[in-house]
Design a protein around this motif. Sequence first.
Motif, PDB file in Angstrom:
ATOM      1  N   GLU A  17       0.830  -1.202   0.000  1.00  0.00           N
ATOM      2  CA  GLU A  17       0.000   0.000   0.000  1.00  0.00           C
ATOM      3  C   GLU A  17       0.870   1.259   0.000  1.00  0.00           C
ATOM      4  O   GLU A  17       0.549   2.250  -0.671  1.00  0.00           O
ATOM      5  N   ARG A  20       2.404   1.598  -3.497  1.00  0.00           N
ATOM      6  CA  ARG A  20       1.354   1.928  -4.462  1.00  0.00           C
ATOM      7  C   ARG A  20       0.985   3.413  -4.369  1.00  0.00           C
ATOM      8  O   ARG A  20       0.839   4.100  -5.383  1.00  0.00           O
ATOM      9  N   GLN A  21       0.856   3.911  -3.119  1.00  0.00           N
ATOM     10  CA  GLN A  21       0.511   5.325  -2.938  1.00  0.00           C
ATOM     11  C   GLN A  21       1.621   6.223  -3.483  1.00  0.00           C
ATOM     12  O   GLN A  21       1.358   7.219  -4.173  1.00  0.00           O
ATOM     13  N   SER A  23       3.726   5.473  -5.849  1.00  0.00           N
ATOM     14  CA  SER A  23       3.784   5.369  -7.312  1.00  0.00           C
ATOM     15  C   SER A  23       2.751   6.262  -7.985  1.00  0.00           C
ATOM     16  O   SER A  23       2.943   6.681  -9.131  1.00  0.00           O
ATOM     17  N   ARG A  24       1.668   6.547  -7.274  1.00  0.00           N
ATOM     18  CA  ARG A  24       0.629   7.435  -7.821  1.00  0.00           C
ATOM     19  C   ARG A  24       0.948   8.904  -7.556  1.00  0.00           C
ATOM     20  O   ARG A  24       0.670   9.754  -8.407  1.00  0.00           O
ATOM     21  N   GLY A 115       4.042   1.533 -12.185  1.00  0.00           N
ATOM     22  CA  GLY A 115       3.803   1.782 -10.764  1.00  0.00           C
ATOM     23  C   GLY A 115       4.598   0.853  -9.887  1.00  0.00           C
ATOM     24  O   GLY A 115       5.784   1.076  -9.629  1.00  0.00           O
ATOM     25  N   VAL A 116       3.954  -0.232  -9.431  1.00  0.00           N
ATOM     26  CA  VAL A 116       4.608  -1.199  -8.549  1.00  0.00           C
ATOM     27  C   VAL A 116       4.655  -2.554  -9.251  1.00  0.00           C
ATOM     28  O   VAL A 116       3.612  -3.092  -9.640  1.00  0.00           O
ATOM     29  N   PHE A 190      -0.746  -5.855  -7.991  1.00  0.00           N
ATOM     30  CA  PHE A 190       0.398  -5.180  -8.607  1.00  0.00           C
ATOM     31  C   PHE A 190      -0.001  -4.566  -9.944  1.00  0.00           C
ATOM     32  O   PHE A 190      -0.981  -4.967 -10.582  1.00  0.00           O
ATOM     33  N   ASP A 191       0.818  -3.612 -10.403  1.00  0.00           N
ATOM     34  CA  ASP A 191       0.635  -3.083 -11.750  1.00  0.00           C
ATOM     35  C   ASP A 191       1.198  -4.044 -12.793  1.00  0.00           C
ATOM     36  O   ASP A 191       0.815  -3.978 -13.963  1.00  0.00           O
ATOM     37  N   THR A 214      -4.390  -8.257 -12.824  1.00  0.00           N
ATOM     38  CA  THR A 214      -2.974  -7.907 -12.867  1.00  0.00           C
ATOM     39  C   THR A 214      -2.312  -8.545 -14.080  1.00  0.00           C
ATOM     40  O   THR A 214      -2.360  -9.767 -14.237  1.00  0.00           O
TER      41      THR A 214
END
Length: 470
Positions: A17, A20-21, A23-24, A115-116, A190-191, A214
């Motif tokens: 998490e 992910r945050q 990466s955004r 992203g991730v 995951f991305d 995914t």
Amino acid sequence: MPHSIINNQAQLQAQFEYLRQLSRSQPILSWDKREALLQNLEDMLKEYKQKFAQALSEDFCHRSIDETNFAEVFPSFQGIAHAKKHGKSWMKTRRVSISAIYLPAHNEIQPQPLGVVGIMVPWNYPLYLAIGPMIDAFTAGNRVMVKMSESAPKFAQLFAEAVAEYFSEQVAAVVLGEVEIAQAFSSLPFDHLLYTGSTSVGKKVMAAAAENLTPVTLELGGKSPVVVLDDSDLESVVSRIMMGKTINAGQTCIAPDYVLLNKKYHQQFITLAKQWVQKHYPNISHNEDYTHIINDEQFKRVQGYVDAQDASIVYPLTDVDPNPENRLFPPVILTQPDLDSEVMTDEIFAPILPLIHCDTVQSAVTFINERPRPLALYIFGDDDEDIAHVREHTVSGGVAVNEVILHVAQHELPFGGVGHSGIGAYHGQAGFERLSHMKPVFVQSRFNAMSFLLPPYGELFKKGLGLLIK
């Protein structure tokens, strides 16, 4: 709280998490940042390379330090250098052609970080198969979470500590643990998820990833055949095949799995193979260059392949018996084993080499095409027409002509499987694009003719459209 080294599911979820945050909100966009991550990988590898090799040797109950340097450390350095040289140009927005009817607009492709990226690492080459995907992920501007194999625990722990030293938890984390942690890892949204390992586990990984839509890259292996044409220099052929079959004791996803050749050459092949092993691995029971089997479970599996055969078709290439105490398994040839036996249906992943009677080029092609598509296909011979026939009438992840294994080290070539041997390819630019979103962009000119295509549709519109679709 974020963690660089993850040992439980609570940490796993929290770290995902967190990344992910980030990466955004803070995507890794500039080349300077990406290049710095690649430099960290290089610096880490320089400092830890001998420690990594020693840990792997302990996990395998013996693995040649030189073999690790050749098969894992060297290609890792090469991959980093290739990415540092070309990555800046790969990440540039590029123009692509456009149909004349849309001019003066133009088309672009804009690579962006996904992203991730999740990376699931196998035990057979855990250094290269962790660093290789990390190179592609970092070059594409991603953050990573890397799940190490529990079957190589000493190396996994050391690698996790090295990554924690060289990378912030804002960029990378290494996950340790058994099957339940691996299952939880593959279930994260995951991305992109890159898995290397067996086909059976790959199916489970893909099913878990599908719950989150995914996208996956699966490098799965399978049975990589060798086609030996009648005009081959058999001594040279045996040398290349035995190199591929004995490096890492055959525990390689692209190792030659079985050989298709004319029956009349079988005995000569065996004789040459014995001579080759004696020359390159003398006194094999105490040879520092020969790797052992990774664990007791794998050793029993490998021994079972040989025990299931009639003794008349088993040809040991040394006078040393397999040793379950230190998991030494010397190379063995099987001649014409039952095609329904496990050794001919499973990926062997060991220094056992079946020889299969195949007296024509077409019979070899038919044999290959009756089975799942392989990760690698090897062709030996000098007749260009016969080589072309095999290449054109078979489908495999990759092909090497008059060589084995080395195609994986070509960073200008994509590496991946097809069908049961995998999904997707990476390495070099192919890996960069696999782990990027290659975003299509249409850029309209301020002055354009689109206003003539709006309703109400009059005669001018109808005549113009008529010219385009007639």
